[in-house]
Design a protein around this motif. Structure first.
Motif, short mmCIF file in Angstrom:
data_model
loop_
_atom_site.label_atom_id
_atom_site.label_comp_id
_atom_site.label_asym_id
_atom_site.label_seq_id
_atom_site.Cartn_x
_atom_site.Cartn_y
_atom_site.Cartn_z
N GLN A 165 46.78 58.48 24.11
CA GLN A 165 47.54 59.15 24.79
C GLN A 165 48.98 58.78 25.19
OE1 GLN A 165 46.44 62.54 24.86
NE2 GLN A 165 48.42 63.10 25.13
N LEU A 166 49.09 57.78 25.77
CA LEU A 166 50.21 57.11 26.62
C LEU A 166 51.07 56.75 25.20
CD1 LEU A 166 51.36 56.35 29.01
CD2 LEU A 166 50.18 54.30 29.18
N ARG A 167 50.60 56.15 24.26
CA ARG A 167 51.52 55.57 23.12
C ARG A 167 52.10 56.92 22.68
NH1 ARG A 167 46.81 53.64 20.40
NH2 ARG A 167 46.59 51.45 21.06
N LYS A 168 51.45 58.13 22.44
CA LYS A 168 52.14 59.33 21.98
C LYS A 168 53.42 59.82 22.74
CE LYS A 168 48.23 61.33 21.05
NZ LYS A 168 47.21 62.78 21.09
N GLU A 169 53.27 59.46 23.97
CA GLU A 169 54.52 59.86 25.03
C GLU A 169 55.54 59.03 25.15
OE1 GLU A 169 54.40 62.99 25.60
OE2 GLU A 169 52.52 63.44 25.03
N LEU A 170 55.30 57.69 24.74
CA LEU A 170 56.56 56.63 24.76
C LEU A 170 57.54 57.18 23.74
CD1 LEU A 170 54.58 53.40 25.30
CD2 LEU A 170 55.27 54.96 27.37
N LYS A 177 52.80 62.08 29.77
CA LYS A 177 54.09 62.34 29.78
C LYS A 177 55.08 62.02 30.83
CE LYS A 177 56.99 66.06 27.72
NZ LYS A 177 56.41 66.82 26.51
N THR A 178 54.46 62.16 31.94
CA THR A 178 55.20 61.80 33.42
C THR A 178 55.29 60.27 33.31
OG1 THR A 178 54.08 63.62 34.54
CG2 THR A 178 54.95 61.73 35.82
N ILE A 179 54.22 59.45 32.82
CA ILE A 179 54.27 58.14 32.84
C ILE A 179 55.65 57.72 31.62
CG2 ILE A 179 53.25 55.88 32.24
CD1 ILE A 179 50.56 57.30 33.23
N GLY A 180 55.39 58.32 30.74
CA GLY A 180 56.39 58.03 29.53
C GLY A 180 57.86 58.39 29.86
N GLU A 181 58.09 59.40 30.81
CA GLU A 181 59.30 59.68 31.29
C GLU A 181 59.87 58.74 32.24
OE1 GLU A 181 58.83 63.78 32.52
OE2 GLU A 181 59.01 64.52 30.75
N ALA A 221 42.05 72.65 29.91
CA ALA A 221 42.70 72.67 31.25
C ALA A 221 42.74 71.13 31.54
CB ALA A 221 42.15 73.32 32.25
N VAL A 222 41.61 70.37 31.37
CA VAL A 222 41.56 68.97 31.86
C VAL A 222 42.49 68.05 31.05
CG1 VAL A 222 40.08 66.96 32.23
CG2 VAL A 222 39.27 69.02 32.90
N ASP A 223 42.21 68.50 29.38
CA ASP A 223 42.97 67.59 28.46
C ASP A 223 44.65 67.78 29.07
OD1 ASP A 223 40.72 66.54 27.53
OD2 ASP A 223 40.88 68.13 25.66
N HIS A 224 44.85 69.19 29.17
CA HIS A 224 46.43 69.47 29.31
C HIS A 224 46.82 68.64 30.49
CE1 HIS A 224 50.11 71.54 29.55
NE2 HIS A 224 49.63 71.92 30.79
N GLU A 225 46.05 68.50 31.68
CA GLU A 225 46.57 67.51 32.58
C GLU A 225 46.64 66.33 32.52
OE1 GLU A 225 47.59 68.85 35.68
OE2 GLU A 225 47.45 70.81 35.09
N VAL A 226 45.81 65.65 31.77
CA VAL A 226 45.82 64.40 31.38
C VAL A 226 47.34 64.06 30.27
CG1 VAL A 226 44.74 62.38 29.72
CG2 VAL A 226 43.46 63.82 31.44
N GLU A 227 47.40 65.01 29.67
CA GLU A 227 48.62 64.88 28.48
C GLU A 227 50.05 64.93 29.49
OE1 GLU A 227 48.79 67.97 25.39
OE2 GLU A 227 46.52 67.53 24.93
N GLU A 252 62.73 53.69 22.03
CA GLU A 252 63.00 52.47 22.59
C GLU A 252 62.09 51.91 23.66
OE1 GLU A 252 66.06 51.03 21.44
OE2 GLU A 252 65.97 52.59 19.97
N VAL A 253 61.32 52.72 24.15
CA VAL A 253 60.29 51.93 25.19
C VAL A 253 59.21 51.53 24.32
CG1 VAL A 253 58.48 52.39 26.83
CG2 VAL A 253 60.79 53.63 26.89
N GLN A 254 59.01 52.06 23.15
CA GLN A 254 57.80 51.29 22.42
C GLN A 254 58.12 49.89 21.90
OE1 GLN A 254 56.95 54.02 19.06
NE2 GLN A 254 55.89 55.59 20.57
N LYS A 255 59.44 49.90 21.43
CA LYS A 255 60.00 48.68 21.17
C LYS A 255 59.85 47.49 22.11
CE LYS A 255 63.73 50.63 18.42
NZ LYS A 255 65.08 50.63 18.08
N LEU A 256 59.98 47.58 23.27
CA LEU A 256 59.72 46.76 24.38
C LEU A 256 58.19 46.61 24.91
CD1 LEU A 256 62.53 48.30 26.95
CD2 LEU A 256 62.66 46.19 25.16
N VAL A 257 57.25 47.16 23.99
CA VAL A 257 55.86 47.15 24.47
C VAL A 257 55.50 45.59 23.70
CG1 VAL A 257 53.37 47.69 23.96
CG2 VAL A 257 55.41 49.40 24.71
N ALA A 258 55.10 44.66 24.66
CA ALA A 258 54.92 43.43 24.20
C ALA A 258 53.26 43.12 23.74
CB ALA A 258 55.27 42.04 25.12
#
Length: 154
Positions: free
Chosen positions: A118-123, A89-93, A79-85, A126-132
């Motif tokens: 975890q955040l990398r997986k949700e980007l 995902k919310t940040i990625g969106e 349940a905790v892991d799910h909330e973090v995922e 096109e967003v990944q291309k902008l990560v400097a």
């Protein structure tokens, strides 16, 4: 001049900051919270499965184990892991919507190593291309002025 955003996040909070003007000051754009990440695992699952069925009870005939403490722990951890995922995902969106609105041109991610992965997986691609740059540190709790000092060397 390119617009640079910095995302300082952990499992419970994400701060979106923008580098403004030539003095490279930070302006806070958005602050997202994930209060579920701060809950105790026991608060994440409302009812535990019964540990025994039948009418015998512990040590009596008819009392059979049905899950036990290990499965309860796994359910709570899940349940905790799910909330973090969901939060990642919310940040990625949020970053995807901001990208399509041309709100930033370059992105810097600052997060503890596990959450950064975890955040990398949700980007999106096109967003990944902008990560400097990525910085595997937990700085989301710092004041804006301290973030400026740590990240921009002010």
């Amino acid at each position: 001049m390119a617009t640079t955003w910095i995302v300082a996040a952990d499992a419970s909070r994400a701060r979106f900051l923008q580098v403004v003007d030539r003095e490279r000051a930070l302006a806070e754009i958005e602050d997202l919270y994930n209060p579920a990440a701060r809950l105790h695992e026991r608060d994440m699952v409302s009812d535990a499965a019964p540990r025994f069925d039948g009418h015998g009870g512990v040590g009596k005939p008819g009392g059979r184990p049905t899950g036990g403490p290990a499965s309860d722990r796994d359910a709570k951890k899940g349940a905790v892991d799910h909330e973090v995922e969901v939060f990642a995902k919310t940040i990625g969106e949020y970053l995807e919507k901001a990208r399509t609105s041309h709100r930033y041109d370059r992105l810097h991610l600052v997060a503890p190593p596990k959450f950064l992965g975890q955040l990398r997986k949700e980007l999106g691609k096109e967003v990944q291309k902008l990560v400097a740059e990525e910085l595997p540190k937990d700085l989301s709790w710092l004041r804006r002025q301290d973030l400026e000092e740590k990240l921009l060397g002010r």
